[in-house]
Design an enzyme around this catalytic site. Structure first.
Site, PDB file in Angstrom:
ATOM      1  N   TYR A  15       0.827  -1.205   0.000  1.00  0.00           N
ATOM      2  CA  TYR A  15       0.000   0.000   0.000  1.00  0.00           C
ATOM      3  C   TYR A  15       0.869   1.266   0.000  1.00  0.00           C
ATOM      4  O   TYR A  15       0.666   2.165   0.819  1.00  0.00           O
ATOM      5  CB  TYR A  15      -0.953   0.001   1.203  1.00  0.00           C
ATOM      6  CG  TYR A  15      -1.706  -1.292   1.359  1.00  0.00           C
ATOM      7  CD1 TYR A  15      -2.642  -1.699   0.402  1.00  0.00           C
ATOM      8  CD2 TYR A  15      -1.474  -2.146   2.430  1.00  0.00           C
ATOM      9  CE1 TYR A  15      -3.316  -2.893   0.516  1.00  0.00           C
ATOM     10  CE2 TYR A  15      -2.152  -3.350   2.551  1.00  0.00           C
ATOM     11  CZ  TYR A  15      -3.068  -3.719   1.597  1.00  0.00           C
ATOM     12  OH  TYR A  15      -3.737  -4.907   1.720  1.00  0.00           O
ATOM     13  N   TYR A 143     -13.138  -7.043   5.082  1.00  0.00           N
ATOM     14  CA  TYR A 143     -11.901  -7.141   4.299  1.00  0.00           C
ATOM     15  C   TYR A 143     -11.607  -8.622   4.095  1.00  0.00           C
ATOM     16  O   TYR A 143     -11.571  -9.395   5.050  1.00  0.00           O
ATOM     17  CB  TYR A 143     -10.719  -6.479   5.023  1.00  0.00           C
ATOM     18  CG  TYR A 143      -9.412  -6.702   4.288  1.00  0.00           C
ATOM     19  CD1 TYR A 143      -9.058  -5.907   3.197  1.00  0.00           C
ATOM     20  CD2 TYR A 143      -8.560  -7.725   4.664  1.00  0.00           C
ATOM     21  CE1 TYR A 143      -7.879  -6.131   2.502  1.00  0.00           C
ATOM     22  CE2 TYR A 143      -7.377  -7.961   3.978  1.00  0.00           C
ATOM     23  CZ  TYR A 143      -7.041  -7.165   2.902  1.00  0.00           C
ATOM     24  OH  TYR A 143      -5.886  -7.399   2.212  1.00  0.00           O
ATOM     25  N   ASP A 248     -14.678 -16.261   6.949  1.00  0.00           N
ATOM     26  CA  ASP A 248     -13.282 -15.888   6.746  1.00  0.00           C
ATOM     27  C   ASP A 248     -12.647 -15.740   8.125  1.00  0.00           C
ATOM     28  O   ASP A 248     -12.743 -14.698   8.758  1.00  0.00           O
ATOM     29  CB  ASP A 248     -13.223 -14.580   5.950  1.00  0.00           C
ATOM     30  CG  ASP A 248     -11.806 -14.070   5.746  1.00  0.00           C
ATOM     31  OD1 ASP A 248     -10.877 -14.623   6.368  1.00  0.00           O
ATOM     32  OD2 ASP A 248     -11.632 -13.108   4.968  1.00  0.00           O
ATOM     33  N   LYS A 277      -2.804 -16.861   8.180  1.00  0.00           N
ATOM     34  CA  LYS A 277      -2.039 -16.083   9.154  1.00  0.00           C
ATOM     35  C   LYS A 277      -1.393 -16.945  10.231  1.00  0.00           C
ATOM     36  O   LYS A 277      -0.325 -17.498  10.018  1.00  0.00           O
ATOM     37  CB  LYS A 277      -2.900 -14.972   9.747  1.00  0.00           C
ATOM     38  CG  LYS A 277      -3.268 -13.887   8.734  1.00  0.00           C
ATOM     39  CD  LYS A 277      -3.813 -12.646   9.384  1.00  0.00           C
ATOM     40  CE  LYS A 277      -4.195 -11.591   8.350  1.00  0.00           C
ATOM     41  NZ  LYS A 277      -3.055 -10.979   7.671  1.00  0.00           N
TER      42      LYS A 277
END
Length: 422
Positions: A15, A143, A248, A277
């Site tokens: 980003y 997200y 998710d 993760k």
């Protein structure tokens, strides 16, 4: 300095603009909760390196698992071949996941795991004869990753939709679950948000294949915690409309919320779950898309196959991470961290610059009224020895579950200093 200058000139960071690069701290070593900079200064990794290093950096058992596996079988294609690390990891996962979730597809990253989940859901609907059911539904504020389909499911305003225009496929969005975690749950569907979901699925009954949501905790879309009862109602609505439900759990799995999985807070089993993760304890990238047996059989041949699917090194690290996770009550530890964060960060609630404070499990969030000055925050982190990476108005921590109370106090003190204006 020469290396950092080269970095600024040639390397893209997440980003960021290559024309106007953000400042970077060069890390020489990561061990436990600590990051060591080139000049010898140390910072507490209060972000668990984007939430994956749940047990700190380089736990000895995970390092050994990687070393042993590297000497024997670093990689082999998974098409037509299999290996013991994948089998061992799958045994561990099926033993702890909600009953019935026991068909596992391994992918390279969390975002790809979401892509696989979406592919699976659409293939199942087409196999059932619902060829028009190729659209997806979700809630605002979410997200789900940076690949194309996952990106289309992120919040259309705070996500990346504006950067890519019509190239992002339109999806169906309901409002963010309106009842915060810990609040009283109103049964009225007009108040709890489920009435809007029911109406959405009714209007598009013949189009929607699946509804995807981050259970209880919306992560990078806003660090928002909502009432678990929403998921119970959502499960019932999806069943009524023959829409598949995808959780998710990439950010929330493995005790981060104070429960083994966020789904456990609601007592709901999705049709498909995505993990990532902390799956490898932050050692390397690996993700999993898990479905029920019936769903997997309906899909038939799942049309996906990453080159590094079920990489033996990653699977060995993940199996060792699972052993470490099951060796102690890390969910209780996350709740203890949350209780301390609630106490330590309480003064932030009274600051004129602060819009809100929220804590759940090992997640602490201070929401500011205006965006934070990132460059100034980054310099402050190196000076004070606590690594924090806010985004926008959100200053938050997801520390390793191994952090000690005195170390957590350092994190809270740094967050309060930033909230006060440094």
């Amino acid at each position: 300095m020469e290396d950092l200058a080269f970095d600024r000139s040639h390397i893209w960071h997440p980003y960021s603009s290559i024309a106007h690069p953000a400042p970077q701290h060069r890390i020489r070593r990561a061990e436990g909760i600590w990051l060591t900079l080139d000049d010898g200064r140390r910072m507490i990794d209060a972000m668990s390196s984007w939430w994956c290093a749940a047990f700190g950096h380089a736990p000895p058992s995970l390092v050994k698992a990687l070393q042993d596996q590297a000497a024997q079988l670093p990689h082999v294609m998974f098409g037509g071949l299999t290996h013991q690390p994948a089998i061992d990891l799958s045994r561990r996962l099926t033993a702890v996941l909600p009953e019935g979730l026991d068909r596992i597809f391994y992918a390279d990253s969390g975002s790809v795991a979401v892509e696989v989940a979406v592919k699976l859901a659409i293939q199942v609907q087409i196999a059932r004869g619902h060829r028009r059911r190729t659209a997806l539904a979700t809630v605002r504020g979410g997200y789900h990753g940076d690949t194309w389909k996952a990106m289309s499911l992120c919040d259309p305003e705070t996500g990346m939709h504006s950067h890519f225009g019509r190239a992002i496929a339109p999806q169906h969005f309901a409002a963010r679950p309106p009842v915060p975690y810990g609040a009283d749950w109103p049964e009225d569907p007009a108040l709890n948000g489920l009435g809007e979901v029911e109406a959405l699925l009714s209007r598009h009954d013949a189009e929607i294949a699946a509804f995807i949501i981050e259970p209880v905790v919306q992560g990078a879309g806003g660090m928002y915690f909502y009432h678990p009862a929403y998921l119970r109602g959502l499960r019932a609505i999806c069943d009524r409309h023959a829409v598949l439900l995808i959780f998710d759990e990439i950010a929330t799995g493995f005790s981060r919320t104070g429960a083994p999985f966020a789904a456990d807070l609601a007592g709901v089993r999705p049709d498909i779950m995505c993990l990532g993760k902390a799956l490898t304890g932050g050692m390397m990238s690996l993700a999993a898309t898990i479905a029920t047996r019936d769903l997997a059989c309906e899909a038939g041949m799942l049309m996906h196959g990453p080159t590094f699917m079920a990489n033996p090194l990653a699977c060995a690290a993940a199996a060792a991470a699972m052993d470490l996770w099951q060796s102690a009550d890390w969910s209780a530890r996350a709740r203890d961290i949350g209780a301390q964060l609630q106490r330590d960060l309480a003064p932030a609630a009274g600051l004129p610059s602060v819009a809100g404070l929220r804590v759940l499990g090992a997640i602490g969030v201070i929401e500011m009224k205006t965006p934070l000055p990132m460059d100034k925050v980054h310099r402050f982190c190196a000076e004070t020895g606590v690594w924090l990476r806010p985004f926008g108005k959100l200053l938050y921590t997801m520390p390793p579950l191994t952090i000690r109370p005195d170390e957590l106090t350092q994190v809270s003190a740094a967050m309060l200093a930033i909230a006060r204006g440094l």
